[in-house]
Scaffold this active site. Structure first.
Site, PDB file in Angstrom:
ATOM      1  N   ASP A   1     -41.465 -31.787 -25.670  1.00  0.00           N
ATOM      2  CA  ASP A   1     -42.237 -30.805 -24.896  1.00  0.00           C
ATOM      3  C   ASP A   1     -42.567 -29.569 -25.734  1.00  0.00           C
ATOM      4  O   ASP A   1     -42.420 -28.444 -25.291  1.00  0.00           O
ATOM      5  CB  ASP A   1     -41.487 -30.404 -23.615  1.00  0.00           C
ATOM      6  CG  ASP A   1     -42.314 -29.453 -22.751  1.00  0.00           C
ATOM      7  OD1 ASP A   1     -43.544 -29.635 -22.666  1.00  0.00           O
ATOM      8  OD2 ASP A   1     -41.732 -28.526 -22.174  1.00  0.00           O
TER       9      ASP A   1
ATOM     10  N   ASN B   1     -48.660 -30.746 -24.646  1.00  0.00           N
ATOM     11  CA  ASN B   1     -47.819 -31.925 -24.783  1.00  0.00           C
ATOM     12  C   ASN B   1     -48.261 -33.050 -23.855  1.00  0.00           C
ATOM     13  O   ASN B   1     -48.878 -32.814 -22.827  1.00  0.00           O
ATOM     14  CB  ASN B   1     -46.371 -31.564 -24.488  1.00  0.00           C
ATOM     15  CG  ASN B   1     -46.214 -30.950 -23.111  1.00  0.00           C
ATOM     16  OD1 ASN B   1     -46.721 -29.858 -22.865  1.00  0.00           O
ATOM     17  ND2 ASN B   1     -45.544 -31.634 -22.205  1.00  0.00           N
TER      18      ASN B   1
END
Length: 184
Positions: free
Chosen positions: A64, A22
């Site tokens: 995330d 991420n």
């Protein structure tokens, strides 16, 4: 996106497959754009390191989801032709299948119908069609985002049964609320 997690190797194609993680910081307002090449499935030539393809699953990841988990290799029929495939159950709640020779998206579907940050993946463009209600932008508290940052699939190891042409995977079923804010 960081390079960590699970890797797969195809000795016939001499390619390695892995995911990138991420983008940061988590507050999406602080990093505009798609944040290429985070959240990407990579196919690379083992000898040269050359990227043969990169498929970004969650452009501008707001949750995330860190797409670095299991890369499953199989050979199955696609449009009447035996095809080398890569199947990746992602933390974002979607299962992706790519042609592992060239990175072409074959399919992308929700693990179950509670996945709500995305309505579907447009198979022509490969892009997710997001639901803005579950966005994490500033001054918006998103309730019931599914999956949570833990993901519907996280760091478990899957198995593939070539006789039945089925993948077996463990999943989490956890949703979350999200309210971003700036710190001094």
């Amino acid at each position: 996106g960081t390079n960590w997690g699970w890797y797969a190797f195809d000795s016939e194609l001499n390619m390695i497959y892995y995911g990138s993680g991420n983008p940061a910081p988590w507050n999406e307002t602080m990093r505009p754009g798609d944040n290429k090449w985070t959240m990407t499935i990579w196919g690379r030539d083992v000898d040269t390191g050359e990227a043969k393809f990169g498929y970004q699953k969650t452009p501008h990841d707001e949750w995330d989801y860190a797409g670095v988990n299991y890369m499953g290799l199989s050979e199955q029929m696609v449009d009447g032709k035996k095809t080398k495939l890569l199947t990746h159950p992602d933390r974002n709640g979607l299962v992706y299948t790519l042609n592992r020779e060239n990175g072409t998206l074959v399919n992308a579907f929700k693990i179950d119908n509670t996945v709500n940050w995305v309505k579907h993946v447009d198979l022509k463009t490969g892009l997710p069609v997001r639901d803005p209600e579950y966005s994490t932008h500033m001054d918006h508290e998103a309730k019931g985002i599914c999956p949570s940052a833990m993901g519907y699939h996280n760091q478990g190891i899957e198995s593939y049964d070539p006789a039945r042409k089925l993948f077996f995977m463990g999943i989490n079923h956890i949703c979350m609320d999200w309210e971003p804010f700036m710190l001094p």
